[in-house]
Design a protein around this motif. Structure first.
Motif, short mmCIF file in Angstrom:
data_model
loop_
_atom_site.label_atom_id
_atom_site.label_comp_id
_atom_site.label_asym_id
_atom_site.label_seq_id
_atom_site.Cartn_x
_atom_site.Cartn_y
_atom_site.Cartn_z
N LEU A 283 15.56 41.10 21.49
CA LEU A 283 16.57 41.16 20.44
C LEU A 283 16.52 39.93 19.54
N VAL A 284 16.45 38.75 20.17
CA VAL A 284 16.53 37.52 19.40
C VAL A 284 15.96 36.37 20.21
N THR A 285 15.48 35.35 19.51
CA THR A 285 15.08 34.10 20.12
C THR A 285 15.84 32.97 19.43
N VAL A 286 16.46 32.10 20.21
CA VAL A 286 17.13 30.93 19.66
C VAL A 286 16.42 29.68 20.16
N VAL A 287 16.26 28.70 19.27
CA VAL A 287 15.44 27.54 19.62
C VAL A 287 16.14 26.20 19.41
N THR A 288 17.20 26.18 18.64
CA THR A 288 17.88 24.92 18.31
C THR A 288 19.24 24.89 18.98
N GLY A 289 19.59 23.74 19.59
CA GLY A 289 20.90 23.61 20.20
C GLY A 289 22.00 23.88 19.19
N GLY A 290 22.97 24.74 19.58
CA GLY A 290 24.05 25.09 18.67
C GLY A 290 23.74 26.23 17.73
N GLU A 291 22.52 26.72 17.77
CA GLU A 291 22.11 27.78 16.84
C GLU A 291 22.89 29.07 17.09
N VAL A 292 23.26 29.73 15.99
CA VAL A 292 23.93 31.02 16.04
C VAL A 292 23.09 32.01 15.24
N LYS A 293 22.82 33.16 15.87
CA LYS A 293 22.11 34.22 15.14
C LYS A 293 22.91 35.50 15.26
N LYS A 294 22.90 36.27 14.16
CA LYS A 294 23.61 37.53 14.16
C LYS A 294 22.65 38.68 13.93
N LEU A 295 22.88 39.75 14.67
CA LEU A 295 22.10 40.96 14.55
C LEU A 295 23.11 42.10 14.49
N LYS A 296 23.50 42.47 13.26
CA LYS A 296 24.54 43.48 13.06
C LYS A 296 25.81 43.07 13.81
N ARG A 297 26.23 43.82 14.82
CA ARG A 297 27.47 43.50 15.53
C ARG A 297 27.25 42.55 16.71
N LEU A 298 26.04 42.08 16.89
CA LEU A 298 25.72 41.18 17.99
C LEU A 298 25.58 39.75 17.48
N THR A 299 26.25 38.82 18.15
CA THR A 299 26.16 37.40 17.80
C THR A 299 25.66 36.63 19.00
#
Lengths: 112, 114
Positions: free
Chosen positions: B46-62
């Motif tokens: 679904l998603v990859t996060v790499v930075t501390g504190g990072e927020v990513k949104k994918l439609k209704r998913l955060t």
């Protein structure tokens, strides 16, 4: 085009017989992995490959061997299947491990 | 050995409700990935996060990565039956040249009832 296919999708085999599962990719990715997934244990790494003829063991490698003679194919062999190897097996590929994997649809193996 | 604990293990809610699932570790990861798996299929990234504190949104998913890169959360707004599945988090740590695979949590089984 899925980019990664596993075969067979389902297999029933008898204890003590050899079994080979195949993973084929069309993405030309360097890294390929074999996992097994069991209730209560999640996904566990069996073996992985970081190039042709370059493979290494994962956390649950006993009873399994692998081969990678071509970039696109990664074979998992159970030399002498046991009931404890009944599981769902997933292959995964990636060009950049830290960015995420693409998984195949799995092979459900039952050893009776 | 890096361990990832996911909570809750099981969650069943009604359509339209909000929910949050968690992925926690005592180890620091250089990236964290979330996958969804449906019955009979392999996990899908679904998603990859790499930075501390990072927020990513994918439609209704955060998705949020913790500041210390040891934990992550997945929040779903107005859940729908199509969100049903097994949600897996996986942390990547660059040991052994980075080729020896991810550390997976055991997953959260999510059921959204119509």
């Amino acid at each position: 085009d899925a980019g990664i296919t596993q075969s067979p999708r389902h297999k029933v085999t008898e204890t003590g017989t050899p079994v080979t599962l195949r993973c084929h990719q069309t993405e030309n990715h360097r890294y390929m992995y074999w996992y097994r997934q069991d209730p209560g244990h999640g996904l566990r790494l069996i073996h992985y490959s970081y190039g042709v003829k370059d493979t290494d063991k994962g956390e649950v490698s006993d009873g399994y061997s692998v081969s990678r003679s071509k970039t696109e194919d990664f074979l998992l062999t159970l030399e002498s299947a046991t009931s404890s190897q009944t599981s769902v097996y997933f292959c995964a590929i990636t060009g950049t491990p830290e960015r995420g994997y693409t998984f195949g649809s799995g092979t459900r193996l039952t050893v009776v | 050995t890096q361990l990832l604990e996911q909570s809750p293990q099981f969650l069943s809610i009604q359509e339209g409700e909000n929910l949050t699932v968690y992925c926690n570790s005592s180890s620091v990861f250089s990236s964290l990935q979330w996958y969804r798996q449906e019955p009979g299929e392999g996990p899908v990234l679904l998603v990859t996060v790499v930075t501390g504190g990072e927020v990513k949104k994918l439609k209704r998913l955060t998705f949020q990565f913790g500041d210390a890169r040891k934990d992550s959360s997945l929040h779903i707004t107005a859940a729908q039956p199509g969100d049903t599945g097994l949600y897996l988090c996986a942390g990547f740590h660059p040991s052994g040249g980075g080729a020896d695979g991810l550390t997976f949590g055991k997953g959260t089984h999510l059921i959204i009832q119509p």
